[in-house]
Design a protein around this motif. Structure first.
Motif, short mmCIF file in Angstrom:
data_model
loop_
_atom_site.label_atom_id
_atom_site.label_comp_id
_atom_site.label_asym_id
_atom_site.label_seq_id
_atom_site.Cartn_x
_atom_site.Cartn_y
_atom_site.Cartn_z
N CYS A 1 0.83 -1.21 0.00
CA CYS A 1 0.00 0.00 0.00
C CYS A 1 0.87 1.26 0.00
O CYS A 1 0.52 2.26 -0.66
CB CYS A 1 -0.94 0.00 1.20
N ALA A 2 1.98 1.24 0.73
CA ALA A 2 2.87 2.40 0.75
C ALA A 2 3.47 2.65 -0.63
O ALA A 2 3.56 3.81 -1.08
CB ALA A 2 3.98 2.18 1.78
N ILE B 1 0.80 4.25 -2.73
CA ILE B 1 0.58 5.65 -2.37
C ILE B 1 1.64 6.55 -3.01
O ILE B 1 1.33 7.62 -3.55
CB ILE B 1 0.57 5.81 -0.84
N LYS C 1 -4.82 7.24 -3.09
CA LYS C 1 -3.93 7.29 -1.92
C LYS C 1 -4.74 7.04 -0.64
O LYS C 1 -4.30 6.31 0.26
CB LYS C 1 -3.24 8.65 -1.84
N SER D 1 -4.48 4.07 2.00
CA SER D 1 -4.21 4.43 3.39
C SER D 1 -5.05 3.60 4.36
O SER D 1 -4.58 3.22 5.44
CB SER D 1 -4.50 5.93 3.59
N ASN E 1 2.84 12.34 0.96
CA ASN E 1 2.67 10.90 1.01
C ASN E 1 2.72 10.37 2.44
O ASN E 1 2.06 9.37 2.76
CB ASN E 1 3.75 10.21 0.17
N PHE F 1 -0.57 9.94 4.13
CA PHE F 1 -1.32 8.74 3.76
C PHE F 1 -0.62 7.45 4.19
O PHE F 1 -1.28 6.44 4.47
CB PHE F 1 -1.54 8.72 2.24
N VAL F 2 0.71 7.49 4.25
CA VAL F 2 1.47 6.29 4.62
C VAL F 2 1.47 6.07 6.14
O VAL F 2 1.46 4.93 6.60
CB VAL F 2 2.92 6.38 4.10
N PRO G 1 -3.31 6.33 8.66
CA PRO G 1 -3.38 4.96 9.19
C PRO G 1 -3.18 4.89 10.71
O PRO G 1 -3.83 4.10 11.39
CB PRO G 1 -2.25 4.24 8.45
#
Length: 366
Positions: free
Chosen positions: A43-44, A47, A56, A60, A209, A212-213, A217
């Motif tokens: 997922c990272a 993103i 993104k 996340s 980013n 979202f990373v 989360p």
């Protein structure tokens, strides 16, 4: 509800009804760790690679699930439910707790020793809520409890987005002096390590980013974890004796969701046997309900959260919560906390409707 029983009274009886292998670690559960790490990495990467904000955001959520899953797994690992090897337990527990920024050695002291050893004790449990008399001695708490109940509940649920991590750092300050001098560097290193890891990720992916990373989360993982943790005990009475059927609550979700959350909602079972793998918790739950049906506390997760919203978080005494703005008392689980107490207007309407229906039936019979 009868008087308090000690944890030993339950474990002695239950061990005669349960297979011996239930009390052995389940190493196969460790497979979740590489799965969650791979989900995070995938997922990272997505993103960073995509220019689309909505994508993104979607990715996340995938990381958020990986984060909370790792937190639940860390809890299992550090209780010894996955492996007995102390080095493997420490290393994997440390890795699994990096997203929520908790040190493994601190967790074992704060959670395994202090919380499990003193569950819902008014003074000794580091996770218990306070009584009215002690709370009003602190200006911030006193001010907070002068606010409207709905406002306080909104703040409580908002705090779920950061409270687990914040509470861990409060526990670091509280318990660090209790460690031996040669242990403290490890405890401090494990507290600093997640910060260094996420600073490195920030430099690697850039500020946008990183939101979202990690940031979103992390907020999501804190909220989900706290939605379970806050319902584990905060609706239960305060106890002087460590009685898990009195001071703990099991929350239930659809089976697919219980699987996704690694069975973390089976909390009475966990407090009866902390080293028991959640793989077997449903069997223990059935036996507890068979042997002590009048003592067992279980609610749907959504209803436990609704009760948490509707009731205050101050104890007037060991059995009752109090709303300080009105003086209204709410019983705790097993001592009067039910729908009619939490929703009195709804209960009055239902009672009125029943009376009207009975009256119509009586008139018809005449």
């Amino acid at each position: 509800m009868t008087e308090e029983q000690h944890l030993r009274e339950y474990t002695k009886v239950l061990k005669a009804h349960l297979p011996r292998h239930f009390f052995e670690p389940v190493p196969a559960r460790m497979i979740y760790l590489p799965i969650f790490l791979a989900l995070f990495a995938l997922c990272a990467w997505g993103i960073v690679a995509t220019p689309y904000i909505l994508l993104k955001l979607l990715l996340s959520f995938g990381i958020g699930y990986a984060f909370v899953g790792m937190g639940f797994l860390a809890h299992e690992i550090l209780h010894g439910a996955v492996t007995k090897n102390p080095v493997l337990r420490s290393v994997t527990g440390t890795i699994a707790f990096v997203p929520l920024m908790v040190g493994a050695r601190l967790w074992r002291k704060w959670h395994n020793v202090e919380h499990h050893g003193n569950t819902q004790h008014p003074h000794d449990d580091p996770d218990a809520m306070g009584a009215l008399e002690s709370a009003i001695q602190r200006p911030l708490v006193k001010w907070m409890f002068k606010q409207l109940p709905a406002l306080r509940s909104a703040f409580l649920f908002f705090s779920f987005t950061f409270w687990f991590t914040l509470h861990a750092h409060m526990m670091l300050r509280r318990f660090l002096p209790d460690f031996k001098p040669n242990e403290r560097p490890v405890v401090v290193f494990q507290a600093i390590l997640p910060v260094l890891v996420w600073l490195g990720v920030l430099l690697l992916v850039g500020p946008l980013n990183f939101v979202f990373v990690f940031v979103l989360p992390w907020l999501m993982a804190n909220f989900i974890a706290m939605s379970f943790i806050a319902t584990n005990h905060l609706l239960n009475p305060i106890t002087q004796t460590n009685d898990p059927l009195l001071n703990s609550l099991t929350v239930r979700n659809p089976r697919w969701l219980e699987w996704l959350t690694l069975g973390f909602g089976y909390h009475i079972e966990h407090h009866v046997f902390p080293v028991l793998s959640p793989k077997y918790a449903h069997v223990v739950a059935a036996k507890l309900k068979e042997l002590w049906p009048e003592r067992y506390n279980e609610l749907p997760h959504w209803k436990a959260l609704l009760y948490l919203w509707k009731t205050p978080r101050l104890y007037r005494d060991h059995r009752n919560l109090i709303e300080p703005t009105t003086g209204r008392l709410f019983g705790t689980l097993g001592f009067g906390l039910n729908d009619s107490k939490v929703f009195p207007n709804r209960a009055r309407v239902a009672k009125s409707r029943r009376k009207a229906a009975d009256s119509r039936t009586s008139n018809a019979e005449r």
